[in-house]
Design a protein around this motif. Structure first.
Motif, short mmCIF file in Angstrom:
data_model
loop_
_atom_site.label_atom_id
_atom_site.label_comp_id
_atom_site.label_asym_id
_atom_site.label_seq_id
_atom_site.Cartn_x
_atom_site.Cartn_y
_atom_site.Cartn_z
N ILE A 223 0.84 -1.19 0.00
CA ILE A 223 0.00 0.00 0.00
C ILE A 223 0.88 1.24 0.00
N ASP A 224 0.71 2.07 -1.02
CA ASP A 224 1.44 3.33 -1.11
C ASP A 224 0.43 4.48 -1.06
N VAL A 225 0.78 5.53 -0.35
CA VAL A 225 -0.05 6.72 -0.33
C VAL A 225 0.77 7.88 -0.89
N PHE A 226 0.09 8.78 -1.58
CA PHE A 226 0.79 9.91 -2.20
C PHE A 226 -0.20 11.04 -2.39
N ARG A 227 0.28 12.17 -2.76
CA ARG A 227 -0.57 13.35 -2.94
C ARG A 227 -1.28 13.30 -4.28
N SER A 228 -2.57 13.65 -4.23
CA SER A 228 -3.37 13.64 -5.46
C SER A 228 -2.88 14.70 -6.42
N SER A 229 -3.18 14.48 -7.69
CA SER A 229 -2.88 15.47 -8.72
C SER A 229 -4.11 15.67 -9.55
N ALA A 242 -4.21 10.10 -1.89
CA ALA A 242 -4.25 9.11 -2.98
C ALA A 242 -3.66 7.79 -2.50
N VAL A 243 -4.19 6.68 -3.06
CA VAL A 243 -3.78 5.35 -2.61
C VAL A 243 -3.46 4.48 -3.82
N ARG A 244 -2.38 3.73 -3.71
CA ARG A 244 -2.03 2.74 -4.73
C ARG A 244 -1.89 1.38 -4.06
N LEU A 245 -2.68 0.42 -4.52
CA LEU A 245 -2.63 -0.94 -4.00
C LEU A 245 -1.96 -1.85 -5.00
N THR A 246 -0.98 -2.64 -4.55
CA THR A 246 -0.34 -3.64 -5.39
C THR A 246 -0.57 -5.00 -4.77
N HIS A 247 -1.26 -5.87 -5.51
CA HIS A 247 -1.49 -7.24 -5.03
C HIS A 247 -0.32 -8.09 -5.48
N LEU A 248 0.57 -8.41 -4.55
CA LEU A 248 1.84 -9.03 -4.89
C LEU A 248 1.71 -10.38 -5.59
N GLY A 251 0.29 -9.29 -9.12
CA GLY A 251 0.89 -8.13 -9.77
C GLY A 251 -0.13 -7.07 -10.18
N ILE A 252 -1.38 -7.23 -9.77
CA ILE A 252 -2.43 -6.26 -10.12
C ILE A 252 -2.20 -4.98 -9.32
N VAL A 253 -2.24 -3.84 -10.01
CA VAL A 253 -2.04 -2.54 -9.37
C VAL A 253 -3.28 -1.67 -9.60
N VAL A 254 -3.78 -1.07 -8.52
CA VAL A 254 -4.95 -0.19 -8.60
C VAL A 254 -4.62 1.11 -7.87
N SER A 255 -4.85 2.24 -8.53
CA SER A 255 -4.62 3.54 -7.90
C SER A 255 -5.93 4.31 -7.84
N MET A 256 -6.14 5.04 -6.76
CA MET A 256 -7.34 5.85 -6.58
C MET A 256 -6.97 7.19 -5.96
N GLN A 257 -7.49 8.28 -6.51
CA GLN A 257 -7.27 9.59 -5.93
C GLN A 257 -8.49 10.50 -6.08
N GLU A 267 -10.94 2.24 0.03
CA GLU A 267 -12.12 1.39 -0.13
C GLU A 267 -12.48 1.23 -1.61
N ALA A 268 -12.40 2.32 -2.36
CA ALA A 268 -12.70 2.25 -3.80
C ALA A 268 -11.67 1.37 -4.51
N ALA A 269 -10.40 1.53 -4.12
CA ALA A 269 -9.34 0.72 -4.74
C ALA A 269 -9.54 -0.76 -4.44
N MET A 270 -9.99 -1.09 -3.23
CA MET A 270 -10.23 -2.48 -2.88
C MET A 270 -11.37 -3.06 -3.71
N ARG A 271 -12.40 -2.26 -3.99
CA ARG A 271 -13.50 -2.75 -4.83
C ARG A 271 -12.98 -3.14 -6.21
#
Length: 359
Positions: A223-229, A242-248, A251-257, A267-271
């Motif tokens: 789980i990575d967090v960063f500033r939205s743009s 902003a959140v970036r989820l990487t399912h190790l 290898g699926i990566v989902v980002s939400m901001q 929560e949106a990224a997990m969906r």
């Protein structure tokens, strides 16, 4: 011919009894599953009753015709009714896609064509939102990455239905939309009036009904967090929302901001992550499904198109079913029904042929 019908009628009776149990409704997930199965079986039971009734009427007319010629005139029409009822029942007995009743998460991505492709992505989003509204479905914008001219480089939307009948499910209708969509028109950025060809990709995933349906080990998540743009209100570039989820394992990566809150973005990224994992698991269980889903977008090349939107001719053409119409303006306003019905019909014919080749 319909040896399995009695088994399904018996199951329908058991499911009906199950629905009268208060314990079923105390468990929302179980109640949803039972209601879906009941709706599916009810269609089969109704079709079987219609077939039996039509057959009885035909037998009675044939018997009466032996004594009175006037009844013989009714036989041809009754024979057609029996054939129609029989065909409808036969189609309903073909196993459905188990995901048909699910809601979906749709992702629309700009492809070849730069700014024009991003603008068309926004047009497609509007088209799907209006189609969803016409079906009585609800839409929720999960994530967007806007382009400079107001289009979308990438946008994700959740589409939720209300019917328990799998035949009316969101996935049952929108699963055919996955692929590369080609647009031919004069871009807003074109000063010479020349027609350009661009592509925009659409991915469609069935959404997980309940979070515990897909087990995700927290140790498997990075789980990575960063500033939205980009657009997002006063909190943009001031908080790490902003959140970036990487399912190790996958290898699926989902980002939400899209949301101001880190929790909401997570929560949106997990969906979205659950939906993508579900699709991947299904692909691994079924090689044919794997080929179909991977072929939704093998690339953004124009040769991979599933549909062409020709604005100068007001023409819409689906290259998989051969559907063609000259009402593109209406389609872009959400009138997708005939196109989707053509895809459903083609899929049904393919399943019928597959069943026939196995028997």
């Amino acid at each position: 011919m319909f040896e399995s019908v009695q088994t399904l009628i018996d199951e329908h009776r058991r499911v009906q009894e199950e629905l009268s149990d208060p314990a079923v409704h105390a468990d929302a997930a179980r109640a949803k599953r039972v209601n879906r199965r009941y709706a599916e079986l009810s269609r089969i039971v109704a079709a079987h009753e219609a077939w039996v009734a039509a057959s009885d009427d035909l037998d009675a007319a044939r018997e009466l015709a032996r004594e009175d010629d006037a009844f013989a005139d009714e036989v041809p029409a009754l024979e057609e009714q029996v054939q129609g009822a029989q065909e409808r029942l036969r189609r309903l007995l073909i196993p459905r896609d188990p995901d048909d009743a699910r809601d979906v998460i749709m992702e629309i991505k700009a492809g070849e064509g730069g700014a024009e492709s991003a603008l068309f992505a926004a047009d497609l989003l509007r088209m799907y939102i209006q189609y969803a509204a016409s079906m009585g479905w609800k839409t929720e914008l999960l994530e967007r990455n806007e382009s400079d001219l107001g289009g979308y480089k990438d946008v994700q939307v959740a589409i939720k239905g209300s019917s328990s009948d799998p035949a009316q499910g969101v996935w049952a209708h929108l699963k055919y939309e996955g692929g590369v969509h080609r647009v031919q028109r004069v871009p807003a950025t074109e000063s010479q009036g020349r027609i350009h060809t661009s592509t925009t990709g659409v991915l469609v995933f069935p959404e997980v009904d309940e979070p515990d349906e897909i087990e995700i080990n927290q140790n498997d998540l990075k789980i990575d967090v960063f500033r939205s743009s980009g657009p997002g209100g006063q909190s943009v570039n001031t908080t790490d929302s902003a959140v970036r989820l990487t399912h190790l394992p996958t290898g699926i990566v989902v980002s939400m901001q899209n949301e101001k809150s880190q929790l909401q973005n997570r929560e949106a990224a997990m969906r979205v992550l659950r939906a993508r994992i579900l699709a991947k698991q299904q692909e691994e269980r079924d090689a044919a499904a794997s080929d179909a889903r991977r072929s939704q977008i093998r690339g953004m090349d124009r040769s991979e198109r599933i549909r062409t939107y020709n604005f100068p001719e007001n023409r819409i053409a689906d290259h998989r079913t051969g559907f063609k119409a000259y009402n593109l303006d209406q389609v872009m306003d959400g009138a997708l029904g005939p196109i989707i019905e053509s895809a459903i019909a083609a899929d049904e014919e393919a399943r019928l042929a597959a069943v026939g080749s196995e028997s």
